[in-house]
Design a protein around this motif. Structure first.
Motif, mmCIF file in Angstrom:
data_model
loop_
_atom_site.group_PDB
_atom_site.id
_atom_site.type_symbol
_atom_site.label_atom_id
_atom_site.label_comp_id
_atom_site.label_asym_id
_atom_site.label_seq_id
_atom_site.Cartn_x
_atom_site.Cartn_y
_atom_site.Cartn_z
ATOM 1 N N ARG A 50 0.835 -1.203 0.000
ATOM 2 C CA ARG A 50 0.000 0.000 0.000
ATOM 3 C C ARG A 50 0.865 1.247 0.000
ATOM 4 O O ARG A 50 1.896 1.307 0.670
ATOM 5 N N THR A 51 0.448 2.247 -0.770
ATOM 6 C CA THR A 51 1.017 3.586 -0.678
ATOM 7 C C THR A 51 -0.090 4.531 -0.216
ATOM 8 O O THR A 51 -1.276 4.224 -0.347
ATOM 9 N N PHE A 52 0.303 5.684 0.322
ATOM 10 C CA PHE A 52 -0.650 6.583 0.957
ATOM 11 C C PHE A 52 -0.663 7.942 0.275
ATOM 12 O O PHE A 52 0.272 8.322 -0.434
ATOM 13 N N GLN A 53 -1.765 8.677 0.507
ATOM 14 C CA GLN A 53 -1.894 10.004 -0.078
ATOM 15 C C GLN A 53 -0.737 10.895 0.368
ATOM 16 O O GLN A 53 -0.176 11.645 -0.418
ATOM 17 N N ILE A 54 -0.382 10.820 1.642
ATOM 18 C CA ILE A 54 0.804 11.512 2.157
ATOM 19 C C ILE A 54 1.907 10.470 2.269
ATOM 20 O O ILE A 54 1.822 9.544 3.073
ATOM 21 N N ALA A 55 2.918 10.590 1.424
ATOM 22 C CA ALA A 55 3.962 9.563 1.330
ATOM 23 C C ALA A 55 4.646 9.345 2.673
ATOM 24 O O ALA A 55 4.950 10.295 3.403
ATOM 25 N N ALA A 56 4.883 8.076 2.999
ATOM 26 C CA ALA A 56 5.505 7.708 4.271
ATOM 27 C C ALA A 56 6.863 7.087 4.010
ATOM 28 O O ALA A 56 6.961 5.925 3.624
ATOM 29 N N VAL A 57 7.936 7.889 4.179
ATOM 30 C CA VAL A 57 9.303 7.388 4.060
ATOM 31 C C VAL A 57 10.085 7.887 5.263
ATOM 32 O O VAL A 57 9.652 8.788 5.982
ATOM 33 N N PHE A 58 11.267 7.291 5.491
ATOM 34 C CA PHE A 58 12.117 7.700 6.608
ATOM 35 C C PHE A 58 13.102 8.760 6.124
ATOM 36 O O PHE A 58 14.096 8.450 5.457
ATOM 37 N N GLY A 59 12.810 10.005 6.474
ATOM 38 C CA GLY A 59 13.619 11.113 5.978
ATOM 39 C C GLY A 59 15.052 11.077 6.442
ATOM 40 O O GLY A 59 15.948 11.589 5.762
ATOM 41 N N SER A 60 15.321 10.468 7.600
ATOM 42 C CA SER A 60 16.681 10.440 8.142
ATOM 43 C C SER A 60 17.558 9.385 7.474
ATOM 44 O O SER A 60 18.774 9.377 7.661
ATOM 45 N N LEU A 61 16.952 8.487 6.707
ATOM 46 C CA LEU A 61 17.707 7.454 6.004
ATOM 47 C C LEU A 61 17.956 7.863 4.561
ATOM 48 O O LEU A 61 17.234 8.678 3.991
ATOM 49 N N THR A 62 18.968 7.252 3.961
ATOM 50 C CA THR A 62 19.164 7.455 2.530
ATOM 51 C C THR A 62 18.051 6.742 1.765
ATOM 52 O O THR A 62 17.325 5.905 2.310
ATOM 53 N N VAL A 63 17.943 7.090 0.503
ATOM 54 C CA VAL A 63 16.965 6.439 -0.365
ATOM 55 C C VAL A 63 17.195 4.931 -0.380
ATOM 56 O O VAL A 63 16.262 4.133 -0.226
ATOM 57 N N LEU A 64 18.461 4.523 -0.529
ATOM 58 C CA LEU A 64 18.789 3.101 -0.563
ATOM 59 C C LEU A 64 18.442 2.422 0.758
ATOM 60 O O LEU A 64 17.859 1.328 0.770
ATOM 61 N N ALA A 65 18.769 3.057 1.876
ATOM 62 C CA ALA A 65 18.506 2.455 3.182
ATOM 63 C C ALA A 65 17.011 2.294 3.440
ATOM 64 O O ALA A 65 16.583 1.351 4.107
ATOM 65 N N ASN A 66 16.196 3.212 2.919
ATOM 66 C CA ASN A 66 14.750 3.068 3.034
ATOM 67 C C ASN A 66 14.290 1.757 2.414
ATOM 68 O O ASN A 66 13.505 1.016 3.013
ATOM 69 N N VAL A 67 14.791 1.469 1.231
ATOM 70 C CA VAL A 67 14.348 0.259 0.534
ATOM 71 C C VAL A 67 14.963 -0.988 1.161
ATOM 72 O O VAL A 67 14.311 -2.024 1.284
ATOM 73 N N GLU A 68 16.229 -0.906 1.601
ATOM 74 C CA GLU A 68 16.850 -2.029 2.308
ATOM 75 C C GLU A 68 16.071 -2.380 3.566
ATOM 76 O O GLU A 68 15.855 -3.555 3.887
ATOM 77 N N THR A 69 15.630 -1.356 4.281
ATOM 78 C CA THR A 69 14.856 -1.570 5.499
ATOM 79 C C THR A 69 13.525 -2.247 5.180
ATOM 80 O O THR A 69 13.079 -3.149 5.891
ATOM 81 N N ALA A 70 12.885 -1.814 4.091
ATOM 82 C CA ALA A 70 11.624 -2.421 3.670
ATOM 83 C C ALA A 70 11.814 -3.883 3.273
ATOM 84 O O ALA A 70 10.992 -4.747 3.606
ATOM 85 N N LEU A 71 12.908 -4.174 2.595
ATOM 86 C CA LEU A 71 13.199 -5.559 2.217
ATOM 87 C C LEU A 71 13.419 -6.424 3.449
ATOM 88 O O LEU A 71 12.937 -7.557 3.533
ATOM 89 N N ALA A 72 14.162 -5.888 4.431
ATOM 90 C CA ALA A 72 14.411 -6.636 5.659
ATOM 91 C C ALA A 72 13.121 -6.887 6.419
ATOM 92 O O ALA A 72 12.878 -7.979 6.948
ATOM 93 N N LEU A 81 6.856 4.026 -3.733
ATOM 94 C CA LEU A 81 6.483 2.914 -4.603
ATOM 95 C C LEU A 81 7.517 1.799 -4.512
ATOM 96 O O LEU A 81 7.159 0.609 -4.412
ATOM 97 N N ALA A 82 8.797 2.145 -4.520
ATOM 98 C CA ALA A 82 9.851 1.133 -4.390
ATOM 99 C C ALA A 82 9.739 0.396 -3.058
ATOM 100 O O ALA A 82 9.922 -0.827 -2.993
ATOM 101 N N ILE A 83 9.418 1.128 -1.987
ATOM 102 C CA ILE A 83 9.239 0.516 -0.671
ATOM 103 C C ILE A 83 8.074 -0.468 -0.699
ATOM 104 O O ILE A 83 8.151 -1.575 -0.158
ATOM 105 N N ALA A 84 6.977 -0.072 -1.334
ATOM 106 C CA ALA A 84 5.811 -0.955 -1.428
ATOM 107 C C ALA A 84 6.132 -2.217 -2.226
ATOM 108 O O ALA A 84 5.675 -3.313 -1.892
ATOM 109 N N LEU A 85 6.952 -2.076 -3.259
ATOM 110 C CA LEU A 85 7.310 -3.227 -4.093
ATOM 111 C C LEU A 85 8.298 -4.160 -3.396
ATOM 112 O O LEU A 85 8.457 -5.308 -3.816
#
Length: 260
Positions: free
Chosen positions: A90-112, A163-167
């Motif tokens: 799921r993605t949301f109207q107001i995007a939910a990402v971790f601003g303190s992490l890098t783009v790559l770390a956001n997706v690595e965290t989602a994969l983990a 979107l990458a996090i959701a995938l």
């Protein structure tokens, strides 16, 4: 790029879902299906029941009646985490990402998280699923931004990161709540075009809510229209656009937005 044909068997089956709050019937017997490779737009005026429907599908709200099935399995009333593990992103109207992490770390965290790994949320293991994460960023068009802090991204790139996090959870069904909200015309058409290509490439079923009619009519495979908690139309873009009931309750006062 040619799109794969829509699969015959539904990924998501919604059967006669009902939900009331006191004397207000938010959903009054909603039914529809979404198949692999399909982008189904769920539209309607404010108060039509779109958010309630999404929250029922995601497990945040238990319906009063009806059934939700994912690839034939009854998931009605399951908690959101259990539904996510079965293959719903799921993605949301107001995007939910971790601003303190890098783009790559956001997706690595989602994969983990998708694999049930246990480590501090803001301290993903070094190199954890790095190649997979980079591949997802490449698919969503932001691989060049991998080492940037998410807090510094332009809004359109934040939506691509979400979107990458959701995938990362390898979903079979993706729920997208107002995916292009707050974006300019070029950005929103580019994003929904990307989603359409990903759905075709990965046999992904996509259900999205949207107020911008250029997005709906330009990219949806099919459209379901809600009004006062009930389905008043379900069909092709052409059929829904021509439906007098839809024009009366929705398109008439959405026309100005559709031209923006």
């Amino acid at each position: 790029m040619s799109e794969m044909p829509v699969n015959e068997a539904p990924v998501l089956s919604v059967d006669n879902i009902a939900k009331a709050y006191g004397g207000v019937q938010a959903l009054g017997g909603v039914s529809f299906e979404v198949r692999a490779g399909e982008l189904l737009a769920l539209i309607g005026p404010n108060g039509a029941g779109k958010s309630t429907c999404f929250n029922v599908l995601n497990g945040q709200i238990r319906p009063d009646a009806g059934t939700v099935r994912l690839a034939g399995r009854d998931i009605t009333g399951m908690p959101p985490r259990a539904i996510a593990r079965l293959g719903v992103g799921r993605t949301f109207q107001i995007a939910a990402v971790f601003g303190s992490l890098t783009v790559l770390a956001n997706v690595e965290t989602a994969l983990a998280a998708a694999r049930g790994k246990s480590f501090g949320l803001w301290r993903p293991q070094a190199g954890m699923a790095r190649e997979e994460a980079l591949a997802l960023l490449d698919q969503t068009g932001i691989a060049a931004l991998a080492d940037r802090p998410a807090a510094g991204l332009a809004y359109g790139d934040v939506k691509r990161l979400e979107l990458a996090i959701a995938l990362a959870g390898s979903p079979r069904l993706l729920l997208m709540d107002e995916p292009t909200a707050g974006m300019g015309a070029h950005e929103r058409l580019a994003l929904i075009g990307l989603v359409r290509r990903l759905a075709a490439a990965h046999a992904l079923a996509v259900l999205f809510t949207e107020h911008s009619m250029d997005v709906v009519f330009g990219h949806a495979s099919r459209v379901v229209v809600l009004a006062r908690g009930r389905v008043i139309a379900d069909g092709s873009v052409e059929a829904v656009r021509a439906d007098p009931r839809v024009r009366a309750v929705y398109l008439g006062h959405a026309g100005a937005e559709a031209r923006t």
